[in-house]
Motif scaffolding. Structure first.
Motif, PDB file in Angstrom:
ATOM      1  N   ASN A  23      68.989  -2.217  41.898  1.00  0.00           N
ATOM      2  CA  ASN A  23      70.073  -2.558  40.991  1.00  0.00           C
ATOM      3  C   ASN A  23      71.252  -1.672  41.376  1.00  0.00           C
ATOM      4  N   GLN A  73      63.482 -10.379  27.564  1.00  0.00           N
ATOM      5  CA  GLN A  73      63.159  -8.965  27.788  1.00  0.00           C
ATOM      6  C   GLN A  73      61.688  -8.702  27.453  1.00  0.00           C
ATOM      7  N   VAL A  84      62.625 -11.862  36.916  1.00  0.00           N
ATOM      8  CA  VAL A  84      63.781 -10.974  37.074  1.00  0.00           C
ATOM      9  C   VAL A  84      64.832 -11.595  37.980  1.00  0.00           C
ATOM     10  N   VAL A 137      66.840  -3.198  33.984  1.00  0.00           N
ATOM     11  CA  VAL A 137      66.295  -4.535  34.224  1.00  0.00           C
ATOM     12  C   VAL A 137      67.441  -5.523  34.441  1.00  0.00           C
ATOM     13  N   ILE A 141      59.567 -10.161  30.262  1.00  0.00           N
ATOM     14  CA  ILE A 141      59.645  -9.307  31.455  1.00  0.00           C
ATOM     15  C   ILE A 141      58.808  -8.049  31.254  1.00  0.00           C
TER      16      ILE A 141
END
Length: 136
Positions: free
Chosen positions: A101, A27, A125, A56, A30
């Motif tokens: 998403n 995380q 990702v 995410v 990213i």
């Protein structure tokens, strides 16, 4: 202080599993990669002005040149990103990162000079190498 005063037994913090540590490290990577590409990640979500945040976890990123993104504008994207989606055709030298998403979509312009950073973010990702889509 005894364990009775600390019912969870976590007086000085919790012990994270290796999986939790790896997820937190990913995380952070990213978040850093997103910042390099000009995007914001806060609270585990991609964020952009005037757009709904997109988580995410489970996201999919595509990178397109302005002219390609303009050709692929769909009714869903227009609905989700507003009039901004209709302006895509105007700047052919810019890249656009589409973050999806589920039914959530975020469309973010990125200067062409940040293409490498955008590709790195997409690779992190998506879990696979991602180039600029030149199809169509």
């Amino acid at each position: 202080m005894t364990n009775r005063d600390d019912p969870g037994g976590i007086m000085f913090g919790s012990k994270k599993t290796p999986e939790e540590k790896a997820a937190a490290a990913q995380q952070r990577r990213i978040t850093g990669a997103a910042a390099s590409a000009g995007l914001t990640v806060m609270g585990g979500k991609f964020r952009a002005p005037n757009q709904e945040p997109v988580p995410v976890e489970g996201a999919r990123i595509t990178i397109e040149r302005g002219e390609e993104a303009g050709k692929r504008v769909t009714a869903t994207r227009v609905l989700l990103t507003g009039l901004f989606a209709l302006l895509l055709k105007k700047d052919m030298n810019q890249l656009f990162i589409t973050i999806e998403n589920g039914d959530q979509v975020m469309l973010c312009p990125v200067p062409a000079k940040k293409e490498a950073a955008a590709r790195i973010l997409a690779t992190m990702v998506n879990g696979e190498a991602t180039g600029v889509d030149k199809t169509q």
